[in-house]
Enzyme design. Structure first.
Site, mmCIF file in Angstrom:
data_model
loop_
_atom_site.group_PDB
_atom_site.id
_atom_site.type_symbol
_atom_site.label_atom_id
_atom_site.label_comp_id
_atom_site.label_asym_id
_atom_site.label_seq_id
_atom_site.Cartn_x
_atom_site.Cartn_y
_atom_site.Cartn_z
ATOM 1 N N THR A 39 86.382 16.549 30.676
ATOM 2 C CA THR A 39 85.814 17.287 30.493
ATOM 3 C C THR A 39 86.124 18.020 28.929
ATOM 4 O OG1 THR A 39 86.764 17.955 32.456
ATOM 5 C CG2 THR A 39 85.315 17.506 32.750
ATOM 6 N N THR A 42 95.519 14.066 40.882
ATOM 7 C CA THR A 42 95.631 14.970 39.387
ATOM 8 C C THR A 42 94.250 15.466 39.294
ATOM 9 O OG1 THR A 42 95.124 15.298 37.018
ATOM 10 C CG2 THR A 42 94.842 12.804 38.130
ATOM 11 N N ASN A 75 88.120 29.135 28.654
ATOM 12 C CA ASN A 75 87.869 29.147 30.273
ATOM 13 C C ASN A 75 87.227 30.513 30.764
ATOM 14 O OD1 ASN A 75 89.162 27.005 32.356
ATOM 15 N ND2 ASN A 75 91.192 27.449 30.101
#
Length: 400
Positions: free
Chosen positions: A150, A187, A395
């Site tokens: 991603t 993870t 973000n």
């Protein structure tokens, strides 16, 4: 001192009997976003999964079938869309994915694991998924390692060749993860493949044990994803006698698996969103192992420590204050701290050091923080990264 056995990494490819493929089906703008992994025979499977209470539908279903059957023969995976917090429709879509893959490969749907990663709260476009399954083939390419990414900037891959009972064997692992990394089990997504034959209870116990000292000891931003999952598939096609804990080659397999998991964990930490540095914290001489690991992870997870390291500021006060905020038990008068082998604290008191020299050492790609508690015989390690302006930028606009 903390030491882990080191092995020579080989060029990444699949162990005997494993095949994969990946395609771009329109979940991302241009990049690969969909693929599968297949074993010629049903493989012994083990897994660890997110502890987030909003467990995504694919993660929950895969956990269910691995826990019940201890077998998988295929994994279908996508990036861009997490299929998390999607209710009954998300669960239905997972079952549809299993069915589509099982029909094409002519296997039982309960041998199909499902993994998704990406934006939370969005349902999968099942028309694209269905068309994507029809386009997948069984190849030796390793494009799946790219299709699960991603915000990652690079692949996380590790392959090691070794011998068990005189037989040539291989472990190949790949993972994704860059942000929302503070796993309490694993993870973001990691898949480990091997052609070793190993008992299912032995494999599960090993994966759970080694996850605690590898994937559970990394942090990027203190957030735990809804889709975290590590799966290990062992198809036995190397031809060795099935490994159990009592087998003489058990320790060899454990050491190689530990090496692969730790390498993947470090690669994830180094590729944290916006990161410029991998940070390793080594805590020595604690009263017990959990305390050692908790202190190490607290240090690499501290935003103040991470920001200081980004700025190449050898402000050891941020390290010692982080240690003091943990619930661990230790003698607060006996702590030594080294930054990249430069001693900056001795017996919990400052020592003279060349600030410019230490600061220059903090500009390198890998930073090592060593904390000697002088209070026991247990050690712990953790890995993280620095906190940069780029992390906030990524973000602040993730869903848009």
């Amino acid at each position: 001192m903390i030491t882990t056995k080191k092995f020579v990494e080989t060029e990444f490819d699949w162990p005997k009997g494993f095949y994969s493929d990946a395609k771009h089906i329109g979940l991302k703008h241009k990049k690969l976003d969909f693929g599968w992994l297949y074993s010629k025979v049903p493989a012994t499977a083990a897994g660890v999964y997110t502890t987030n209470k909003f467990c995504a539908a694919p993660t929950a279903k895969t956990k269910e079938i691995v826990s019940q059957n201890h077998k998988l023969q295929a994994i279908i995976a996508n990036s861009a869309i997490a299929n998390s917090c999607t209710g009954l429709q998300g669960e239905k879509d997972v079952l549809t994915e299993q069915k589509l893959v099982a029909q094409k490969l002519e296997i039982n749907p309960d041998l199909v694991g499902v993994a998704s990663t990406g934006l939370i709260g969005t349902c999968l476009p099942m028309d694209k998924i269905e068309q994507g399954v029809t386009e997948l083939n069984l190849t030796s390419n390793t494009d799946l390692t790219k299709a699960i990414l991603t915000t990652d900037t690079k692949q996380k891959i590790v392959s090691v060749d070794f011998k068990i009972q005189g037989v040539n064997c291989k472990i190949s692992g790949f993972a994704k993860g860059s942000g929302m990394i503070h796993p309490k089990m694993a993870t973001m997504l990691a898949f480990i493949t091997t052609d070793v034959a190993i008992a299912d209870d032995t494999l599960q116990a090993l994966l759970s044990e080694l996850t605690d000292v590898t994937f559970n000891q990394i942090t990027v931003d203190g957030d735990t994803s809804t889709n975290d999952m590590v799966l290990t598939l062992a198809n036995g096609m190397a031809g060795n006698e099935e490994l159990t804990k009592e087998n003489s080659d058990y320790q060899t397999f454990k050491d190689v698996l530990h090496f692969v998991l730790q390498k993947l964990a470090q690669k994830i930490a180094a590729d944290g969103e916006g990161a410029t540095k991998l940070v390793e914290a080594n805590v020595l001489a604690a009263q017990n192992k959990p305390d050692a690991q908790a202190i190490a992870k607290a240090i690499v997870g501290s935003n103040l420590v991470k920001a200081a390291l980004f700025g190449a500021d050898p402000n050891w006060g941020r390290i010692i204050s982080t240690i003091g905020a943990t619930p661990a038990t230790y003698n607060p008068q006996t702590i030594d701290i080294k930054i990249n082998e430069f001693l900056v604290v001795k017996q919990s008191l400052a020592v003279d050091f060349d600030k410019e020299e230490v600061s220059n050492s903090l500009k390198q790609d890998v930073i090592t923080l060593t904390i000697d508690l002088h209070d026991g015989q247990y050690d712990g390690q953790a890995w993280g990264c620095d906190l940069t302006y780029e992390y906030v930028k990524i973000n602040a606009t993730y869903s848009s």
